[in-house]
Motif scaffolding. Structure first.
Motif, PDB file in Angstrom:
ATOM      1  N   ASN A  72      17.497 -31.648 -27.361  1.00  0.00           N
ATOM      2  CA  ASN A  72      18.857 -31.150 -27.555  1.00  0.00           C
ATOM      3  C   ASN A  72      18.819 -29.839 -28.337  1.00  0.00           C
ATOM      4  O   ASN A  72      19.489 -28.867 -27.979  1.00  0.00           O
ATOM      5  CB  ASN A  72      19.697 -32.207 -28.278  1.00  0.00           C
ATOM      6  N   ARG A  73      18.034 -29.812 -29.402  1.00  0.00           N
ATOM      7  CA  ARG A  73      17.908 -28.587 -30.203  1.00  0.00           C
ATOM      8  C   ARG A  73      17.236 -27.465 -29.418  1.00  0.00           C
ATOM      9  O   ARG A  73      17.636 -26.304 -29.527  1.00  0.00           O
ATOM     10  CB  ARG A  73      17.143 -28.865 -31.495  1.00  0.00           C
ATOM     11  N   MET A  74      16.212 -27.807 -28.657  1.00  0.00           N
ATOM     12  CA  MET A  74      15.562 -26.796 -27.815  1.00  0.00           C
ATOM     13  C   MET A  74      16.566 -26.188 -26.844  1.00  0.00           C
ATOM     14  O   MET A  74      16.625 -24.962 -26.686  1.00  0.00           O
ATOM     15  CB  MET A  74      14.399 -27.430 -27.034  1.00  0.00           C
ATOM     16  N   ASN A  75      17.372 -27.040 -26.207  1.00  0.00           N
ATOM     17  CA  ASN A  75      18.358 -26.565 -25.240  1.00  0.00           C
ATOM     18  C   ASN A  75      19.438 -25.725 -25.912  1.00  0.00           C
ATOM     19  O   ASN A  75      19.897 -24.732 -25.339  1.00  0.00           O
ATOM     20  CB  ASN A  75      18.981 -27.736 -24.480  1.00  0.00           C
ATOM     21  N   GLN A  76      19.833 -26.094 -27.114  1.00  0.00           N
ATOM     22  CA  GLN A  76      20.819 -25.295 -27.848  1.00  0.00           C
ATOM     23  C   GLN A  76      20.245 -23.942 -28.243  1.00  0.00           C
ATOM     24  O   GLN A  76      20.940 -22.927 -28.197  1.00  0.00           O
ATOM     25  CB  GLN A  76      21.285 -26.041 -29.097  1.00  0.00           C
ATOM     26  N   GLN A  77      18.994 -23.929 -28.619  1.00  0.00           N
ATOM     27  CA  GLN A  77      18.351 -22.691 -29.064  1.00  0.00           C
ATOM     28  C   GLN A  77      18.085 -21.738 -27.900  1.00  0.00           C
ATOM     29  O   GLN A  77      18.348 -20.549 -27.987  1.00  0.00           O
ATOM     30  CB  GLN A  77      17.037 -23.000 -29.791  1.00  0.00           C
ATOM     31  N   PHE A  78      17.549 -22.259 -26.806  1.00  0.00           N
ATOM     32  CA  PHE A  78      17.061 -21.395 -25.726  1.00  0.00           C
ATOM     33  C   PHE A  78      17.866 -21.478 -24.434  1.00  0.00           C
ATOM     34  O   PHE A  78      17.688 -20.634 -23.563  1.00  0.00           O
ATOM     35  CB  PHE A  78      15.600 -21.750 -25.398  1.00  0.00           C
ATOM     36  N   GLY A  79      18.714 -22.496 -24.286  1.00  0.00           N
ATOM     37  CA  GLY A  79      19.325 -22.771 -22.983  1.00  0.00           C
ATOM     38  C   GLY A  79      18.381 -23.673 -22.209  1.00  0.00           C
ATOM     39  O   GLY A  79      17.157 -23.638 -22.423  1.00  0.00           O
ATOM     40  N   GLU A  80      18.924 -24.493 -21.319  1.00  0.00           N
ATOM     41  CA  GLU A  80      18.102 -25.514 -20.662  1.00  0.00           C
ATOM     42  C   GLU A  80      16.929 -24.945 -19.869  1.00  0.00           C
ATOM     43  O   GLU A  80      15.803 -25.410 -19.995  1.00  0.00           O
ATOM     44  CB  GLU A  80      18.962 -26.394 -19.769  1.00  0.00           C
ATOM     45  N   ALA A  81      17.175 -23.946 -19.046  1.00  0.00           N
ATOM     46  CA  ALA A  81      16.098 -23.411 -18.200  1.00  0.00           C
ATOM     47  C   ALA A  81      15.019 -22.733 -19.034  1.00  0.00           C
ATOM     48  O   ALA A  81      13.821 -22.963 -18.825  1.00  0.00           O
ATOM     49  CB  ALA A  81      16.667 -22.442 -17.179  1.00  0.00           C
ATOM     50  N   TYR A  82      15.427 -21.925 -20.007  1.00  0.00           N
ATOM     51  CA  TYR A  82      14.441 -21.207 -20.809  1.00  0.00           C
ATOM     52  C   TYR A  82      13.713 -22.151 -21.768  1.00  0.00           C
ATOM     53  O   TYR A  82      12.531 -21.950 -22.048  1.00  0.00           O
ATOM     54  CB  TYR A  82      15.110 -20.055 -21.561  1.00  0.00           C
ATOM     55  N   PRO A 139       4.176 -35.603 -33.683  1.00  0.00           N
ATOM     56  CA  PRO A 139       5.574 -35.996 -33.900  1.00  0.00           C
ATOM     57  C   PRO A 139       6.531 -34.855 -33.537  1.00  0.00           C
ATOM     58  O   PRO A 139       6.236 -33.683 -33.813  1.00  0.00           O
ATOM     59  CB  PRO A 139       5.638 -36.289 -35.396  1.00  0.00           C
ATOM     60  N   ALA A 140       7.649 -35.207 -32.944  1.00  0.00           N
ATOM     61  CA  ALA A 140       8.641 -34.212 -32.540  1.00  0.00           C
ATOM     62  C   ALA A 140       9.101 -33.381 -33.736  1.00  0.00           C
ATOM     63  O   ALA A 140       9.337 -32.181 -33.615  1.00  0.00           O
ATOM     64  CB  ALA A 140       9.820 -34.889 -31.865  1.00  0.00           C
ATOM     65  N   LYS A 141       9.190 -33.997 -34.899  1.00  0.00           N
ATOM     66  CA  LYS A 141       9.622 -33.284 -36.110  1.00  0.00           C
ATOM     67  C   LYS A 141       8.638 -32.165 -36.456  1.00  0.00           C
ATOM     68  O   LYS A 141       9.040 -31.065 -36.823  1.00  0.00           O
ATOM     69  CB  LYS A 141       9.761 -34.259 -37.272  1.00  0.00           C
ATOM     70  N   LYS A 142       7.348 -32.445 -36.345  1.00  0.00           N
ATOM     71  CA  LYS A 142       6.325 -31.434 -36.625  1.00  0.00           C
ATOM     72  C   LYS A 142       6.378 -30.309 -35.596  1.00  0.00           C
ATOM     73  O   LYS A 142       6.262 -29.132 -35.936  1.00  0.00           O
ATOM     74  CB  LYS A 142       4.935 -32.075 -36.625  1.00  0.00           C
ATOM     75  N   VAL A 143       6.573 -30.678 -34.337  1.00  0.00           N
ATOM     76  CA  VAL A 143       6.654 -29.669 -33.280  1.00  0.00           C
ATOM     77  C   VAL A 143       7.890 -28.800 -33.489  1.00  0.00           C
ATOM     78  O   VAL A 143       7.827 -27.575 -33.359  1.00  0.00           O
ATOM     79  CB  VAL A 143       6.648 -30.334 -31.884  1.00  0.00           C
ATOM     80  N   TRP A 144       9.020 -29.427 -33.837  1.00  0.00           N
ATOM     81  CA  TRP A 144      10.232 -28.652 -34.088  1.00  0.00           C
ATOM     82  C   TRP A 144      10.031 -27.707 -35.268  1.00  0.00           C
ATOM     83  O   TRP A 144      10.471 -26.561 -35.233  1.00  0.00           O
ATOM     84  CB  TRP A 144      11.439 -29.555 -34.321  1.00  0.00           C
ATOM     85  N   ALA A 145       9.346 -28.142 -36.312  1.00  0.00           N
ATOM     86  CA  ALA A 145       9.068 -27.275 -37.462  1.00  0.00           C
ATOM     87  C   ALA A 145       8.271 -26.050 -37.023  1.00  0.00           C
ATOM     88  O   ALA A 145       8.504 -24.938 -37.508  1.00  0.00           O
ATOM     89  CB  ALA A 145       8.325 -28.050 -38.547  1.00  0.00           C
ATOM     90  N   ALA A 146       7.355 -26.231 -36.098  1.00  0.00           N
ATOM     91  CA  ALA A 146       6.573 -25.108 -35.575  1.00  0.00           C
ATOM     92  C   ALA A 146       7.457 -24.164 -34.769  1.00  0.00           C
ATOM     93  O   ALA A 146       7.299 -22.937 -34.848  1.00  0.00           O
ATOM     94  CB  ALA A 146       5.419 -25.620 -34.728  1.00  0.00           C
ATOM     95  N   VAL A 147       8.390 -24.713 -34.014  1.00  0.00           N
ATOM     96  CA  VAL A 147       9.335 -23.882 -33.258  1.00  0.00           C
ATOM     97  C   VAL A 147      10.182 -23.056 -34.228  1.00  0.00           C
ATOM     98  O   VAL A 147      10.359 -21.849 -34.040  1.00  0.00           O
ATOM     99  CB  VAL A 147      10.226 -24.752 -32.341  1.00  0.00           C
ATOM    100  N   PHE A 160      10.169 -19.002 -33.982  1.00  0.00           N
ATOM    101  CA  PHE A 160      11.320 -18.327 -33.391  1.00  0.00           C
ATOM    102  C   PHE A 160      12.446 -18.199 -34.420  1.00  0.00           C
ATOM    103  O   PHE A 160      12.460 -18.892 -35.424  1.00  0.00           O
ATOM    104  CB  PHE A 160      11.823 -19.112 -32.180  1.00  0.00           C
ATOM    105  N   ASP A 161      13.385 -17.335 -34.147  1.00  0.00           N
ATOM    106  CA  ASP A 161      14.536 -17.127 -35.020  1.00  0.00           C
ATOM    107  C   ASP A 161      15.576 -18.200 -34.724  1.00  0.00           C
ATOM    108  O   ASP A 161      16.518 -17.986 -33.960  1.00  0.00           O
ATOM    109  CB  ASP A 161      15.110 -15.728 -34.785  1.00  0.00           C
ATOM    110  N   VAL A 162      15.403 -19.372 -35.329  1.00  0.00           N
ATOM    111  CA  VAL A 162      16.282 -20.516 -35.100  1.00  0.00           C
ATOM    112  C   VAL A 162      17.388 -20.500 -36.155  1.00  0.00           C
ATOM    113  O   VAL A 162      17.093 -20.422 -37.350  1.00  0.00           O
ATOM    114  CB  VAL A 162      15.481 -21.840 -35.171  1.00  0.00           C
ATOM    115  N   PRO A 163      18.646 -20.587 -35.737  1.00  0.00           N
ATOM    116  CA  PRO A 163      19.741 -20.588 -36.722  1.00  0.00           C
ATOM    117  C   PRO A 163      19.680 -21.802 -37.632  1.00  0.00           C
ATOM    118  O   PRO A 163      19.202 -22.875 -37.244  1.00  0.00           O
ATOM    119  CB  PRO A 163      21.010 -20.600 -35.877  1.00  0.00           C
ATOM    120  N   ALA A 164      20.175 -21.642 -38.835  1.00  0.00           N
ATOM    121  CA  ALA A 164      20.123 -22.701 -39.854  1.00  0.00           C
ATOM    122  C   ALA A 164      20.757 -23.988 -39.365  1.00  0.00           C
ATOM    123  O   ALA A 164      20.285 -25.079 -39.701  1.00  0.00           O
ATOM    124  CB  ALA A 164      20.790 -22.225 -41.136  1.00  0.00           C
TER     125      ALA A 164
END
Length: 64
Positions: free
Chosen positions: A8-18, A45-53, A57-61
């Motif tokens: 869900n966060r990936m899709n919000q950050q980049f859009g589904e296709a990207y 863990p997904a949490k660790k992978v998300w932390a790396a993202v 990348f410039d992820v909004p707070a």
């Protein structure tokens, strides 16, 4: 973090296709030179992978 929340966060950050493209193709140093897909498939863990993202990348707070 559940995978559904992660995607869900990936899709919000980049859009589904990207988001799918980033997960498949972008090699992240913080994941040991693996892609997001590889790291998740290797059992990271997904949490660790998300932390790396977030670190890569410039992820909004609001999504961190």
């Amino acid at each position: 973090m559940r995978l559904t929340v992660f995607w869900n966060r990936m899709n919000q950050q980049f859009g589904e296709a990207y988001a799918a493209s980033v997960a498949k193709d972008y090699v992240i140093a913080a994941l040991g030179g693996r892609t997001i897909e590889q790291a998740l498939a290797d059992g990271e863990p997904a949490k660790k992978v998300w932390a790396a993202v977030v670190a890569t990348f410039d992820v909004p707070a609001r999504l961190q």
